[in-house]
Design a protein around this motif. Structure first.
Motif, PDB file in Angstrom:
ATOM      1  N   UNK A   1       0.823  -1.211   0.000  1.00  0.00           N
ATOM      2  CA  UNK A   1       0.000   0.000   0.000  1.00  0.00           C
ATOM      3  C   UNK A   1       0.858   1.263   0.000  1.00  0.00           C
ATOM      4  N   UNK A   2       2.135   1.105  -0.333  1.00  0.00           N
ATOM      5  CA  UNK A   2       3.105   2.206  -0.345  1.00  0.00           C
ATOM      6  C   UNK A   2       3.363   2.762   1.049  1.00  0.00           C
ATOM      7  N   UNK A   3       3.081   1.963   2.087  1.00  0.00           N
ATOM      8  CA  UNK A   3       3.338   2.394   3.454  1.00  0.00           C
ATOM      9  C   UNK A   3       4.819   2.242   3.797  1.00  0.00           C
ATOM     10  N   UNK A   4       5.194   2.741   4.965  1.00  0.00           N
ATOM     11  CA  UNK A   4       6.580   2.729   5.445  1.00  0.00           C
ATOM     12  C   UNK A   4       7.528   3.360   4.427  1.00  0.00           C
ATOM     13  N   UNK A   5       7.027   4.396   3.746  1.00  0.00           N
ATOM     14  CA  UNK A   5       7.825   5.139   2.761  1.00  0.00           C
ATOM     15  C   UNK A   5       8.325   4.273   1.619  1.00  0.00           C
ATOM     16  N   UNK A   6       7.574   3.209   1.294  1.00  0.00           N
ATOM     17  CA  UNK A   6       8.006   2.327   0.205  1.00  0.00           C
ATOM     18  C   UNK A   6       8.002   3.057  -1.136  1.00  0.00           C
ATOM     19  N   UNK A   7       6.993   3.889  -1.374  1.00  0.00           N
ATOM     20  CA  UNK A   7       6.972   4.658  -2.614  1.00  0.00           C
ATOM     21  C   UNK A   7       8.141   5.621  -2.694  1.00  0.00           C
ATOM     22  N   UNK A   8       8.392   6.331  -1.611  1.00  0.00           N
ATOM     23  CA  UNK A   8       9.530   7.258  -1.553  1.00  0.00           C
ATOM     24  C   UNK A   8      10.837   6.509  -1.743  1.00  0.00           C
ATOM     25  N   UNK A   9      10.913   5.297  -1.201  1.00  0.00           N
ATOM     26  CA  UNK A   9      12.122   4.481  -1.343  1.00  0.00           C
ATOM     27  C   UNK A   9      12.471   4.287  -2.814  1.00  0.00           C
ATOM     28  N   UNK A  10      11.468   3.986  -3.638  1.00  0.00           N
ATOM     29  CA  UNK A  10      11.746   3.780  -5.057  1.00  0.00           C
ATOM     30  C   UNK A  10      12.020   5.095  -5.773  1.00  0.00           C
ATOM     31  N   UNK A  11      11.288   6.135  -5.434  1.00  0.00           N
ATOM     32  CA  UNK A  11      11.544   7.448  -6.044  1.00  0.00           C
ATOM     33  C   UNK A  11      12.984   7.872  -5.790  1.00  0.00           C
ATOM     34  N   UNK A  12      13.421   7.749  -4.549  1.00  0.00           N
ATOM     35  CA  UNK A  12      14.790   8.148  -4.193  1.00  0.00           C
ATOM     36  C   UNK A  12      15.828   7.241  -4.842  1.00  0.00           C
ATOM     37  N   UNK A  13      15.518   5.947  -4.940  1.00  0.00           N
ATOM     38  CA  UNK A  13      16.450   5.011  -5.568  1.00  0.00           C
ATOM     39  C   UNK A  13      16.614   5.336  -7.051  1.00  0.00           C
ATOM     40  N   UNK A  14      15.525   5.679  -7.703  1.00  0.00           N
ATOM     41  CA  UNK A  14      15.575   6.074  -9.112  1.00  0.00           C
ATOM     42  C   UNK A  14      16.482   7.286  -9.289  1.00  0.00           C
ATOM     43  N   UNK A  15      16.346   8.257  -8.397  1.00  0.00           N
ATOM     44  CA  UNK A  15      17.193   9.452  -8.456  1.00  0.00           C
ATOM     45  C   UNK A  15      18.658   9.106  -8.199  1.00  0.00           C
ATOM     46  N   UNK A  16      18.897   8.218  -7.237  1.00  0.00           N
ATOM     47  CA  UNK A  16      20.268   7.813  -6.911  1.00  0.00           C
ATOM     48  C   UNK A  16      20.936   7.123  -8.093  1.00  0.00           C
ATOM     49  N   UNK A  17      20.232   6.183  -8.711  1.00  0.00           N
ATOM     50  CA  UNK A  17      20.806   5.465  -9.847  1.00  0.00           C
ATOM     51  C   UNK A  17      20.973   6.379 -11.056  1.00  0.00           C
ATOM     52  N   UNK A  18      20.119   7.383 -11.154  1.00  0.00           N
ATOM     53  CA  UNK A  18      20.238   8.343 -12.241  1.00  0.00           C
ATOM     54  C   UNK A  18      21.510   9.180 -12.161  1.00  0.00           C
ATOM     55  N   UNK A  19      22.070   9.262 -10.973  1.00  0.00           N
ATOM     56  CA  UNK A  19      23.334   9.987 -10.801  1.00  0.00           C
ATOM     57  C   UNK A  19      24.534   9.118 -11.196  1.00  0.00           C
ATOM     58  N   UNK A  20      24.335   7.792 -11.172  1.00  0.00           N
ATOM     59  CA  UNK A  20      25.428   6.865 -11.455  1.00  0.00           C
ATOM     60  C   UNK A  20      25.424   6.372 -12.899  1.00  0.00           C
ATOM     61  N   UNK A  21      24.218   6.299 -13.486  1.00  0.00           N
ATOM     62  CA  UNK A  21      24.074   5.737 -14.833  1.00  0.00           C
ATOM     63  C   UNK A  21      23.227   6.676 -15.695  1.00  0.00           C
ATOM     64  N   UNK A  22      23.375   6.538 -16.992  1.00  0.00           N
ATOM     65  CA  UNK A  22      22.609   7.352 -17.922  1.00  0.00           C
ATOM     66  C   UNK A  22      21.265   6.668 -18.151  1.00  0.00           C
ATOM     67  N   UNK A  23      20.225   7.187 -17.492  1.00  0.00           N
ATOM     68  CA  UNK A  23      18.916   6.549 -17.516  1.00  0.00           C
ATOM     69  C   UNK A  23      17.876   7.403 -18.229  1.00  0.00           C
ATOM     70  N   UNK A  24      16.893   6.719 -18.798  1.00  0.00           N
ATOM     71  CA  UNK A  24      15.724   7.400 -19.340  1.00  0.00           C
ATOM     72  C   UNK A  24      14.976   8.072 -18.190  1.00  0.00           C
ATOM     73  N   UNK A  25      14.151   9.087 -18.480  1.00  0.00           N
ATOM     74  CA  UNK A  25      13.493   9.835 -17.404  1.00  0.00           C
ATOM     75  C   UNK A  25      12.347   9.107 -16.716  1.00  0.00           C
ATOM     76  N   UNK A  26      11.949   7.940 -17.248  1.00  0.00           N
ATOM     77  CA  UNK A  26      10.883   7.171 -16.625  1.00  0.00           C
ATOM     78  C   UNK A  26      11.319   5.713 -16.471  1.00  0.00           C
ATOM     79  N   UNK A  27      10.680   5.002 -15.540  1.00  0.00           N
ATOM     80  CA  UNK A  27      11.030   3.619 -15.266  1.00  0.00           C
ATOM     81  C   UNK A  27       9.865   2.678 -15.599  1.00  0.00           C
ATOM     82  N   UNK A  28      10.185   1.396 -15.714  1.00  0.00           N
ATOM     83  CA  UNK A  28       9.190   0.346 -15.916  1.00  0.00           C
ATOM     84  C   UNK A  28       9.135  -0.479 -14.643  1.00  0.00           C
ATOM     85  N   UNK A  29       7.930  -0.714 -14.118  1.00  0.00           N
ATOM     86  CA  UNK A  29       7.799  -1.412 -12.853  1.00  0.00           C
ATOM     87  C   UNK A  29       6.870  -2.612 -13.013  1.00  0.00           C
ATOM     88  N   UNK A  30       7.250  -3.739 -12.416  1.00  0.00           N
ATOM     89  CA  UNK A  30       6.466  -4.964 -12.565  1.00  0.00           C
ATOM     90  C   UNK A  30       6.579  -5.819 -11.311  1.00  0.00           C
TER      91      UNK A  30
END
Length: 248
Positions: A81-110
């Motif tokens: 249910x995106x509780x315990x900041x799970x949604x924020x966890x992925x948002x922040x992880x996307x930003x972190x990896x974007x600093x290390x690798x050349x990523x597209x501006x959107x992600x695919x989630x499954x």
């Protein structure tokens, strides 16, 4: 170990890392990471009480050559249910990896089961970050109230969902419906709200990730990352022509 062997090992087994929240994630890189190339980030979400290792079965997607795969480990209770900041966890992880690798501006989630619950809710909560989503055999769906709401802003995101015909149990004792019944109810809500989605019920299948579901996920990724950008570009060009005609 040579650099080439190290990269090969990481692409097969993944690298266990810690994000800025102190939470674990597993990173899977293509065997040949091209510095000039822009990659899609594919997020494979684990089931209830699972972990990010294997990225929900999507680790091998790095063989496609156009994506980097990550498997975050979410807190077991409430991440669906995106509780315990799970949604924020992925948002922040996307930003972190974007600093290390050349990523597209959107992600695919499954995801499957609990991973499906998280995946479709993340798409609803952050449509600006999601290029496509696949959710299979979720125990709950965003049909309102405590289960969160459908977000009309996500309607144009390619989305696939499925459930086994025999997957009729409730995920929890207080669930209002069994998995298959709830999935079909959610389909109706998506259709009413004009979502771009595909839904399937797999004959004879229980609570298991079928080959058909895996194929749907792969096809959704292709539509989202290859076909959808072309449609968006054509639409943007047409809109530009219309605006030019109005002002010319």
């Amino acid at each position: 170990m040579s650099l080439l062997l190290l990269i090969a090992a990481l692409s097969c087994d993944g690298e266990r890392l810690t994000d800025e929240m102190g939470r674990e994630y597993y990173l899977y890189l293509p065997k040949k990471l091209e510095p000039a190339k822009t990659y899609w980030l594919v997020v494979g979400v684990h089931g209830y009480k699972g972990a990010g290792k294997g990225a929900g079965g999507l680790a091998s997607w790095t063989d496609r050559g156009d994506c980097i795969v990550v498997g975050p480990t979410f807190p077991s209770d409430g991440y669906q249910m995106l509780q315990q900041n799970a949604g924020k966890q992925l948002v922040d992880l996307f930003a972190l990896l974007g600093k290390k690798y050349k990523l597209q501006p959107k992600l695919f989630v499954a995801g499957f089961s609990g991973g499906a619950q998280f995946s479709h809710r993340f798409m609803m909560a952050h449509p600006e970050l999601v290029i496509g989503c696949a959710a299979h055999s979720a125990g709950t769906w965003a049909t309102g109230g405590a289960y969160l709401e459908i977000n009309a802003e996500a309607a144009n995101i390619p989305f696939v969902m499925s459930c086994g015909e025999k997957d009729t149990d409730k995920s929890t004792a207080d669930s209002p419906m069994g998995r298959c019944e709830w999935a079909q109810a959610f389909e109706k809500d998506l259709a009413k709200n004009g979502f771009a989605f595909q839904a399937k019920v797999w004959p004879g299948v229980g609570h298991a990730l079928s080959k058909g579901a895996e194929t749907m996920t792969s096809e959704c990724f292709d539509v989202a990352t290859k076909m959808r950008p072309l449609v968006d570009d054509d639409f943007a060009a047409a809109r530009k022509d219309v605006d030019a005609g109005r002002t010319g």
